[in-house]
Design a protein around this motif. Structure first.
Motif, PDB file in Angstrom:
ATOM      1  N   GLY A 302       0.792  -1.227   0.000  1.00  0.00           N
ATOM      2  CA  GLY A 302       0.000   0.000   0.000  1.00  0.00           C
ATOM      3  C   GLY A 302       0.818   1.267   0.000  1.00  0.00           C
ATOM      4  N   ALA A 303       2.119   1.147  -0.248  1.00  0.00           N
ATOM      5  CA  ALA A 303       2.988   2.332  -0.226  1.00  0.00           C
ATOM      6  C   ALA A 303       2.508   3.387  -1.220  1.00  0.00           C
ATOM      7  CB  ALA A 303       4.421   1.918  -0.545  1.00  0.00           C
ATOM      8  N   GLY A 304       2.396   4.632  -0.747  1.00  0.00           N
ATOM      9  CA  GLY A 304       2.013   5.743  -1.606  1.00  0.00           C
ATOM     10  C   GLY A 304       0.522   5.909  -1.805  1.00  0.00           C
ATOM     11  N   LEU A 305      -0.289   5.084  -1.178  1.00  0.00           N
ATOM     12  CA  LEU A 305      -1.747   5.164  -1.333  1.00  0.00           C
ATOM     13  C   LEU A 305      -2.378   5.934  -0.184  1.00  0.00           C
ATOM     14  CD1 LEU A 305      -2.456   1.479  -2.439  1.00  0.00           C
ATOM     15  CD2 LEU A 305      -2.003   3.474  -3.896  1.00  0.00           C
ATOM     16  N   ARG A 306      -3.554   6.487  -0.434  1.00  0.00           N
ATOM     17  CA  ARG A 306      -4.297   7.208   0.610  1.00  0.00           C
ATOM     18  C   ARG A 306      -5.427   6.348   1.147  1.00  0.00           C
ATOM     19  NH1 ARG A 306      -7.201  12.079  -0.742  1.00  0.00           N
ATOM     20  NH2 ARG A 306      -7.623  11.173  -2.797  1.00  0.00           N
ATOM     21  N   THR A 307      -5.735   6.540   2.423  1.00  0.00           N
ATOM     22  CA  THR A 307      -6.867   5.866   3.048  1.00  0.00           C
ATOM     23  C   THR A 307      -7.914   6.893   3.437  1.00  0.00           C
ATOM     24  OG1 THR A 307      -5.517   4.059   3.921  1.00  0.00           O
ATOM     25  CG2 THR A 307      -7.631   4.452   4.988  1.00  0.00           C
ATOM     26  N   LEU A 308      -9.157   6.671   2.993  1.00  0.00           N
ATOM     27  CA  LEU A 308     -10.265   7.561   3.307  1.00  0.00           C
ATOM     28  C   LEU A 308     -11.317   6.803   4.109  1.00  0.00           C
ATOM     29  CD1 LEU A 308     -10.765   9.247  -0.191  1.00  0.00           C
ATOM     30  CD2 LEU A 308      -9.269   9.971   1.656  1.00  0.00           C
ATOM     31  N   GLU A 309     -11.951   7.482   5.040  1.00  0.00           N
ATOM     32  CA  GLU A 309     -13.034   6.884   5.804  1.00  0.00           C
ATOM     33  C   GLU A 309     -14.269   6.760   4.915  1.00  0.00           C
ATOM     34  OE1 GLU A 309     -15.831   7.829   9.740  1.00  0.00           O
ATOM     35  OE2 GLU A 309     -14.373   9.312   8.997  1.00  0.00           O
ATOM     36  N   LEU A 310     -14.947   5.619   4.989  1.00  0.00           N
ATOM     37  CA  LEU A 310     -16.169   5.413   4.226  1.00  0.00           C
ATOM     38  C   LEU A 310     -17.343   5.558   5.183  1.00  0.00           C
ATOM     39  CD1 LEU A 310     -17.070   4.688   1.331  1.00  0.00           C
ATOM     40  CD2 LEU A 310     -17.211   2.302   2.083  1.00  0.00           C
ATOM     41  N   THR A 311     -18.172   6.545   4.957  1.00  0.00           N
ATOM     42  CA  THR A 311     -19.293   6.812   5.859  1.00  0.00           C
ATOM     43  C   THR A 311     -20.556   6.158   5.317  1.00  0.00           C
ATOM     44  OG1 THR A 311     -19.729   8.912   4.718  1.00  0.00           O
ATOM     45  CG2 THR A 311     -18.313   8.973   6.660  1.00  0.00           C
ATOM     46  N   ASP A 312     -21.212   5.387   6.173  1.00  0.00           N
ATOM     47  CA  ASP A 312     -22.370   4.591   5.782  1.00  0.00           C
ATOM     48  C   ASP A 312     -23.648   5.273   6.227  1.00  0.00           C
ATOM     49  OD1 ASP A 312     -24.298   2.752   5.295  1.00  0.00           O
ATOM     50  OD2 ASP A 312     -23.537   1.219   6.649  1.00  0.00           O
ATOM     51  N   GLY A 313     -24.392   5.794   5.256  1.00  0.00           N
ATOM     52  CA  GLY A 313     -25.656   6.418   5.588  1.00  0.00           C
ATOM     53  C   GLY A 313     -26.813   5.711   4.924  1.00  0.00           C
ATOM     54  N   ALA A 314     -26.531   4.504   4.373  1.00  0.00           N
ATOM     55  CA  ALA A 314     -27.568   3.816   3.607  1.00  0.00           C
ATOM     56  C   ALA A 314     -27.894   2.463   4.204  1.00  0.00           C
ATOM     57  CB  ALA A 314     -27.074   3.620   2.155  1.00  0.00           C
ATOM     58  N   GLY A 315     -29.176   2.161   4.321  1.00  0.00           N
ATOM     59  CA  GLY A 315     -29.617   0.830   4.693  1.00  0.00           C
ATOM     60  C   GLY A 315     -29.239   0.431   6.107  1.00  0.00           C
ATOM     61  N   PRO A 316     -29.248  -0.888   6.390  1.00  0.00           N
ATOM     62  CA  PRO A 316     -28.912  -1.382   7.731  1.00  0.00           C
ATOM     63  C   PRO A 316     -27.448  -1.133   8.046  1.00  0.00           C
ATOM     64  CG  PRO A 316     -29.061  -3.199   6.170  1.00  0.00           C
ATOM     65  CD  PRO A 316     -29.548  -1.971   5.449  1.00  0.00           C
ATOM     66  N   GLU A 317     -27.155  -0.936   9.322  1.00  0.00           N
ATOM     67  CA  GLU A 317     -25.780  -0.675   9.726  1.00  0.00           C
ATOM     68  C   GLU A 317     -24.994  -1.985   9.715  1.00  0.00           C
ATOM     69  OE1 GLU A 317     -23.232   1.393  13.349  1.00  0.00           O
ATOM     70  OE2 GLU A 317     -25.426   1.332  13.408  1.00  0.00           O
ATOM     71  N   LEU A 318     -24.082  -2.099   8.762  1.00  0.00           N
ATOM     72  CA  LEU A 318     -23.283  -3.305   8.612  1.00  0.00           C
ATOM     73  C   LEU A 318     -21.914  -3.092   9.242  1.00  0.00           C
ATOM     74  CD1 LEU A 318     -24.139  -4.110   4.883  1.00  0.00           C
ATOM     75  CD2 LEU A 318     -25.202  -5.046   6.944  1.00  0.00           C
ATOM     76  N   GLU A 319     -21.357  -4.167   9.807  1.00  0.00           N
ATOM     77  CA  GLU A 319     -20.072  -4.067  10.481  1.00  0.00           C
ATOM     78  C   GLU A 319     -19.235  -5.309  10.203  1.00  0.00           C
ATOM     79  OE1 GLU A 319     -21.078  -1.578  14.542  1.00  0.00           O
ATOM     80  OE2 GLU A 319     -21.370  -3.756  14.560  1.00  0.00           O
ATOM     81  N   VAL A 320     -17.934  -5.135  10.317  1.00  0.00           N
ATOM     82  CA  VAL A 320     -17.016  -6.259  10.326  1.00  0.00           C
ATOM     83  C   VAL A 320     -16.728  -6.593  11.786  1.00  0.00           C
ATOM     84  CG1 VAL A 320     -14.757  -7.125   9.643  1.00  0.00           C
ATOM     85  CG2 VAL A 320     -15.944  -5.481   8.182  1.00  0.00           C
ATOM     86  N   LEU A 321     -17.000  -7.828  12.166  1.00  0.00           N
ATOM     87  CA  LEU A 321     -16.680  -8.295  13.509  1.00  0.00           C
ATOM     88  C   LEU A 321     -15.417  -9.141  13.427  1.00  0.00           C
ATOM     89  CD1 LEU A 321     -17.073  -8.961  16.475  1.00  0.00           C
ATOM     90  CD2 LEU A 321     -18.780 -10.664  15.809  1.00  0.00           C
ATOM     91  N   ILE A 322     -14.363  -8.672  14.074  1.00  0.00           N
ATOM     92  CA  ILE A 322     -13.079  -9.364  14.066  1.00  0.00           C
ATOM     93  C   ILE A 322     -12.859  -9.959  15.449  1.00  0.00           C
ATOM     94  CG2 ILE A 322     -10.596  -9.147  13.624  1.00  0.00           C
ATOM     95  CD1 ILE A 322     -11.330  -6.497  12.141  1.00  0.00           C
ATOM     96  N   GLY A 323     -12.509 -11.229  15.505  1.00  0.00           N
ATOM     97  CA  GLY A 323     -12.312 -11.840  16.810  1.00  0.00           C
ATOM     98  C   GLY A 323     -11.970 -13.306  16.719  1.00  0.00           C
ATOM     99  N   VAL A 324     -12.246 -14.020  17.822  1.00  0.00           N
ATOM    100  CA  VAL A 324     -11.990 -15.453  17.936  1.00  0.00           C
ATOM    101  C   VAL A 324     -13.335 -16.154  18.067  1.00  0.00           C
ATOM    102  CG1 VAL A 324     -10.731 -17.245  19.189  1.00  0.00           C
ATOM    103  CG2 VAL A 324      -9.869 -14.890  19.184  1.00  0.00           C
ATOM    104  N   PHE A 325     -13.499 -17.265  17.343  1.00  0.00           N
ATOM    105  CA  PHE A 325     -14.776 -17.968  17.297  1.00  0.00           C
ATOM    106  C   PHE A 325     -14.571 -19.441  17.658  1.00  0.00           C
ATOM    107  CE2 PHE A 325     -14.727 -14.463  14.383  1.00  0.00           C
ATOM    108  CZ  PHE A 325     -15.976 -13.877  14.455  1.00  0.00           C
ATOM    109  N   VAL A 326     -15.420 -19.966  18.530  1.00  0.00           N
ATOM    110  CA  VAL A 326     -15.482 -21.402  18.808  1.00  0.00           C
ATOM    111  C   VAL A 326     -16.957 -21.800  18.842  1.00  0.00           C
ATOM    112  CG1 VAL A 326     -13.330 -21.425  20.140  1.00  0.00           C
ATOM    113  CG2 VAL A 326     -15.510 -21.112  21.327  1.00  0.00           C
ATOM    114  N   ARG A 327     -17.228 -23.076  18.753  1.00  0.00           N
ATOM    115  CA  ARG A 327     -18.610 -23.539  18.844  1.00  0.00           C
ATOM    116  C   ARG A 327     -19.137 -23.322  20.251  1.00  0.00           C
ATOM    117  NH1 ARG A 327     -16.000 -26.959  15.495  1.00  0.00           N
ATOM    118  NH2 ARG A 327     -15.283 -28.261  17.224  1.00  0.00           N
ATOM    119  N   ALA A 328     -20.388 -22.884  20.345  1.00  0.00           N
ATOM    120  CA  ALA A 328     -20.982 -22.582  21.642  1.00  0.00           C
ATOM    121  C   ALA A 328     -20.998 -23.817  22.533  1.00  0.00           C
ATOM    122  CB  ALA A 328     -22.411 -22.052  21.452  1.00  0.00           C
ATOM    123  N   GLY A 329     -20.612 -23.637  23.777  1.00  0.00           N
ATOM    124  CA  GLY A 329     -20.680 -24.705  24.765  1.00  0.00           C
ATOM    125  C   GLY A 329     -19.463 -25.587  24.858  1.00  0.00           C
ATOM    126  N   GLU A 330     -18.571 -25.545  23.859  1.00  0.00           N
ATOM    127  CA  GLU A 330     -17.444 -26.471  23.874  1.00  0.00           C
ATOM    128  C   GLU A 330     -16.402 -26.104  24.927  1.00  0.00           C
ATOM    129  OE1 GLU A 330     -15.640 -27.902  20.409  1.00  0.00           O
ATOM    130  OE2 GLU A 330     -17.532 -28.781  19.694  1.00  0.00           O
TER     131      GLU A 330
END
Length: 365
Positions: A302-330
């Motif tokens: 990504g050298a030399g590239l710009r990053t811009l914030e993307l503002t969401d004003g349309a439809g349902p509020e979508l998100e990226v959930l980052i984390g650790v996942f295991v099966r429930a109860g295990e």
């Protein structure tokens, strides 16, 4: 009554009836009892490769050994069912699987998979095997935690297997018990998401998307861009994963007709390289975490590239959930010393350490 039949109606495996004498339930044909799992594996290899020679290459064995097993299966099941499993054809041609052969190949595949799953379940319960997965951009967190537990696992004889997993397959592979724990990200909605009810989640971060671009400030002013502006921008978009999920949520199933898709990409890395090289003048949609890494110079592509914030004003509020996942109860079903809980605790420590670092870097947030 429980029975398994070929497509020809040849009853060859199990038959159980209420009231049948116990001794009769165990009277199976000798040819069936003499069939080994190795022979079933050979049958599947021939089914996949098409020839004994191709199967021998898959298995790393001599062609004569494969052919001998195939002849044995043909002879035994031919006598039981009335037709062989495979029929040889002309030179250099694939063998022909009969209807019986196709049916028994399916039974063989199920038998081996069920046995393997049973073995894995037992090893998982006893804590002697742990299979974990990670997407590319969460691998560092996982490896840091693995380094903390490796010594203990080695002393206890725990087999730890680490696999790469694609975002689109994350929950499915976990639910299918192909993996015991996954570090990665999923597309979700703000608040409760019923798709995650079957999983226990250690949430690292929730975020939206950023826009990485090589367009200058006159063409695309910053520091933010509304979602409504996306249709006018040349975009590099992947065919599956998180990003198309966002686009479908914002623009519907026909989002490709609504947007200017200038390039199809398989990975974010490739999209960044397209922009950095100048081959494409446009934008790539990425998660905020990757956008921050590009802005901070932590991703070479990504050298030399710009990053811009993307503002969401349309439809349902979508998100990226980052984390650790295991099966429930295990985790709750095991004691604190089980490898799954030991690794989970190590990942929780990595999460706390990372949050501490971020607080020091951003004291006002």
């Amino acid at each position: 009554m429980l029975r398994t039949e070929t497509s020809l109606g040849c009853r060859i495996l199990f038959e159980r009836k209420a009231g049948m004498p116990l001794k009769d339930r165990w009277q199976y044909p000798t040819a069936l009892l003499d069939t080994t799992m190795d022979q079933l594996r050979t049958l599947l290899a021939v089914h996949e490769a098409g020839t004994a020679l191709g199967a021998a290459r898959l298995l790393g064995r001599e062609q004569s050994s494969v052919q001998k097993q195939l002849d044995t299966l043909n002879r035994n099941f031919g006598a039981l069912c009335g037709e062989p499993l495979v029929v040889k054809r002309g030179r250099s041609q694939n063998v022909l699987f009969t209807a019986t052969g196709e049916s028994l190949a399916g039974l063989a595949r199920g038998t081996l998979e069920e046995w393997l799953e049973g073995l894995h379940d037992s090893r998982r319960r006893l804590g002697s095997r742990l299979c974990v997965g990670s997407t590319r951009y969460t691998l560092g967190f996982l490896l840091n935690a693995v380094e903390l537990v490796t010594g203990e696992f080695d002393r206890r004889g725990v087999e730890l297997k680490v696999e790469h997993v694609r975002t689109r397959d994350l929950l499915e592979r976990l639910e299918a018990k192909q993996l015991d724990l996954v570090c990665g990200s999923v597309l979700t909605t703000a608040g409760h998401d019923s798709r995650l009810d079957g999983f226990e989640v250690m949430e690292w971060r929730r975020s939206g998307l950023s826009l990485v671009t090589n367009l200058d400030a006159e063409e695309l002013p910053g520091p933010s861009v509304p979602v409504s502006e996306l249709p006018r921008l040349p975009l590099a978009v992947s065919a599956d994963g998180l990003i198309p999920g966002f686009l479908r949520g914002w623009f519907g199933a026909r989002y490709r007709q609504e947007l200017h898709i200038a390039a199809e990409i398989d990975t974010v890395q490739y999209g960044l390289e397209l922009l950095s090289s100048g081959v494409l003048r446009g934008c790539v949609l990425v998660t905020e975490g990757i956008g921050d890494a590009v802005a901070g110079g932590r991703i070479r592509a990504g050298a030399g590239l710009r990053t811009l914030e993307l503002t969401d004003g349309a439809g349902p509020e979508l998100e990226v959930l980052i984390g650790v996942f295991v099966r429930a109860g295990e985790r709750a079903a095991q004691d604190a010393g089980h490898p799954l809980n030991v690794l989970w605790d190590a990942l929780a420590g990595e999460n706390a350490r990372w949050r501490g670092v971020m607080r020091r870097k951003r004291p006002g947030r």
